[in-house]
Design an enzyme around this catalytic site. Structure first.
Site, PDB file in Angstrom:
ATOM      1  CE  LYS A   1      16.396 -30.039  29.274  1.00  0.00           C
ATOM      2  NZ  LYS A   1      17.659 -30.697  29.538  1.00  0.00           N
ATOM      3  CB  ILE A   2      17.886 -21.833  25.860  1.00  0.00           C
ATOM      4  CG1 ILE A   2      17.181 -21.913  27.216  1.00  0.00           C
ATOM      5  CG2 ILE A   2      17.546 -20.511  25.167  1.00  0.00           C
ATOM      6  CD1 ILE A   2      17.677 -20.903  28.240  1.00  0.00           C
TER       7      ILE A   2
ATOM      8  CB  THR B   1      18.402 -14.139  25.405  1.00  0.00           C
ATOM      9  OG1 THR B   1      18.776 -15.314  24.671  1.00  0.00           O
ATOM     10  CG2 THR B   1      17.688 -13.167  24.487  1.00  0.00           C
ATOM     11  CB  SER B   2      23.260 -16.239  27.350  1.00  0.00           C
ATOM     12  OG  SER B   2      23.209 -17.605  27.650  1.00  0.00           O
ATOM     13  NE  ARG B   3      23.551 -15.814  34.101  1.00  0.00           N
ATOM     14  CZ  ARG B   3      22.270 -16.152  34.038  1.00  0.00           C
ATOM     15  NH1 ARG B   3      21.508 -15.632  33.072  1.00  0.00           N
ATOM     16  NH2 ARG B   3      21.743 -16.995  34.901  1.00  0.00           N
TER      17      ARG B   3
ATOM     18  CG  ASP C   1      16.339 -10.241  28.249  1.00  0.00           C
ATOM     19  OD1 ASP C   1      15.523  -9.302  28.370  1.00  0.00           O
ATOM     20  OD2 ASP C   1      16.332 -11.256  28.976  1.00  0.00           O
TER      21      ASP C   1
ATOM     22  CD  GLU D   1      21.488  -8.619  34.123  1.00  0.00           C
ATOM     23  OE1 GLU D   1      20.621  -9.238  34.756  1.00  0.00           O
ATOM     24  OE2 GLU D   1      21.702  -8.816  32.915  1.00  0.00           O
TER      25      GLU D   1
ATOM     26  CG  HIS E   1      17.721 -10.911  33.167  1.00  0.00           C
ATOM     27  ND1 HIS E   1      19.038 -10.987  33.526  1.00  0.00           N
ATOM     28  CD2 HIS E   1      17.297 -12.194  33.050  1.00  0.00           C
ATOM     29  CE1 HIS E   1      19.388 -12.259  33.642  1.00  0.00           C
ATOM     30  NE2 HIS E   1      18.351 -13.011  33.350  1.00  0.00           N
ATOM     31  CD  GLN E   2      10.708  -7.989  28.419  1.00  0.00           C
ATOM     32  OE1 GLN E   2      10.932  -6.802  28.598  1.00  0.00           O
ATOM     33  NE2 GLN E   2       9.584  -8.439  27.876  1.00  0.00           N
ATOM     34  CB  ALA E   3      14.712 -13.715  27.734  1.00  0.00           C
TER      35      ALA E   3
END
Length: 329
Positions: free
Chosen positions: A154-155, A232-234, A258, A263, A295-297
């Site tokens: 989806k992303i 922006t995933s992992r 991100d 983290e 991690h704000q995406a």
């Protein structure tokens, strides 16, 4: 129904309390992360609600089970931090939020691309100091660039649609092809070809044994000189040490992340008055062509609404012994 919510920030509590009137659950909010040392806080609770950096391994799950916990409710899409086998053995169900706002993450990936490219963060700081020079602020047109998208769930699919609007050529890799994207002109190729041809590579795949360190010394060597990599995933999709080498030898021209491998010891916390002990993140921060967000995406109003509602509905389904639509097996 008693629920222990771990890794709680003020906004998490705000949204859960906002929507709880309909459900009437009893929440215990804990700022601390869930792990084997803090699992005792789940005593007398039916459910634990966890986030991306909680450590839900076998040891933690055994303690949860002994405390009577029957459900682990993830308020995120990823579940690589949960030992699913241990949960099954302990007869604890695991549910997640598979899709909340793909637009939120896809748009943030684009924001990283545009910021790295046009250096708007640097321009902002310069102008505030009275420096109106354009020196070293030159960027490039996104139009006609080749974008490599790894993962078209989806992303990833939403990201493809957005970049189509910029006039980009989009190459994609996934274990299953997306017919809708093919109709839009997205070309699906083997991973090696996508990495080889792309000017910009954006990662949108889950973390598992097949994708861990998908960006490594060998894959970086196959990429174009000066490639831009966006994640922006992992965090563990990228081998950080080998990415740093790629930055040092200028093979990687831009890196926007991100998420980060380590983290859990950094993100979501204010460490401005602390001495950061993580040498890798400090090295990354030293590069002028690296942009890091914490991690704000996912962090939009729309996404927070959906995350909260879906999490509560998952718990309600468990409570009512009805079908768990978002169960993780």
């Amino acid at each position: 129904m008693k629920i222990a919510v771990f890794s709680t920030k003020s906004y998490d509590q705000e949204y859960f309390e906002k929507y709880n009137e309909k459900y009437g659950y009893i929440f215990s909010f804990y700022e601390t992360a869930l792990n084997a040392d803090t699992a005792r806080l789940s005593a007398d609770c039916d459910v634990v609600c966890v986030f991306v950096n909680d450590v839900v391994n076998e040891e933690t799950i055994q303690i949860l089970a002994s405390n009577g916990v029957k459900l682990i409710a993830l308020r995120c899409a990823g579940y690589n931090n949960v030992d699913l086998e241990a949960a099954e053995k302990a007869d604890i169900k695991v549910v997640r939020v598979p899709a909340y706002s793909p637009e939120a993450v896809a748009e943030h990936a684009l924001a990283l691309i545009l910021t790295l490219n046009r250096k708007t963060h640097k321009a902002y700081n310069r102008v505030r100091e009275g420096n109106f020079s354009l020196k070293n602020l030159i960027g490039f047109n996104l139009n006609n660039k080749v974008i490599g998208v790894i993962g078209t769930g989806k992303i990833g699919a939403t990201f493809c649609k957005i970049l189509k609007g910029f006039g980009c050529k989009i190459l994609a890799f996934d274990i299953s092809k997306n017919d809708e994207l093919i109709e839009l002109g997205v070309e699906f190729l083997p991973l090696e070809e996508v990495l080889k041809q792309a000017d910009i590579i954006s990662l949108h795949c889950p973390l598992n044994k097949h994708t861990k360190h998908i960006v490594n010394e060998n894959s970086i060597a196959s990429m174009k000189d000066g490639v831009m990599i966006i994640n922006t995933s992992r965090g563990a999709l990228i081998n950080t040490a080998e990415a740093i080498e790629g930055l040092k030898n200028r093979k990687i021209g831009y890196l926007g992340i991100d998420v980060y491998e380590q983290e859990e010891n950094l993100f979501f916390e204010d460490l401005s008055e602390h001495i950061i002990q993580d040498d890798m993140i400090l090295r990354l921060l030293s590069f002028p062509n690296v942009l890091i967000t914490s991690h704000q995406a996912y962090f939009t109003k729309e996404a927070m609404n959906q995350i909260t509602i879906i999490t509560l509905e998952n718990i309600k389904s468990f409570e009512n012994n009805t079908e768990l639509k978002n169960v993780v097996r």
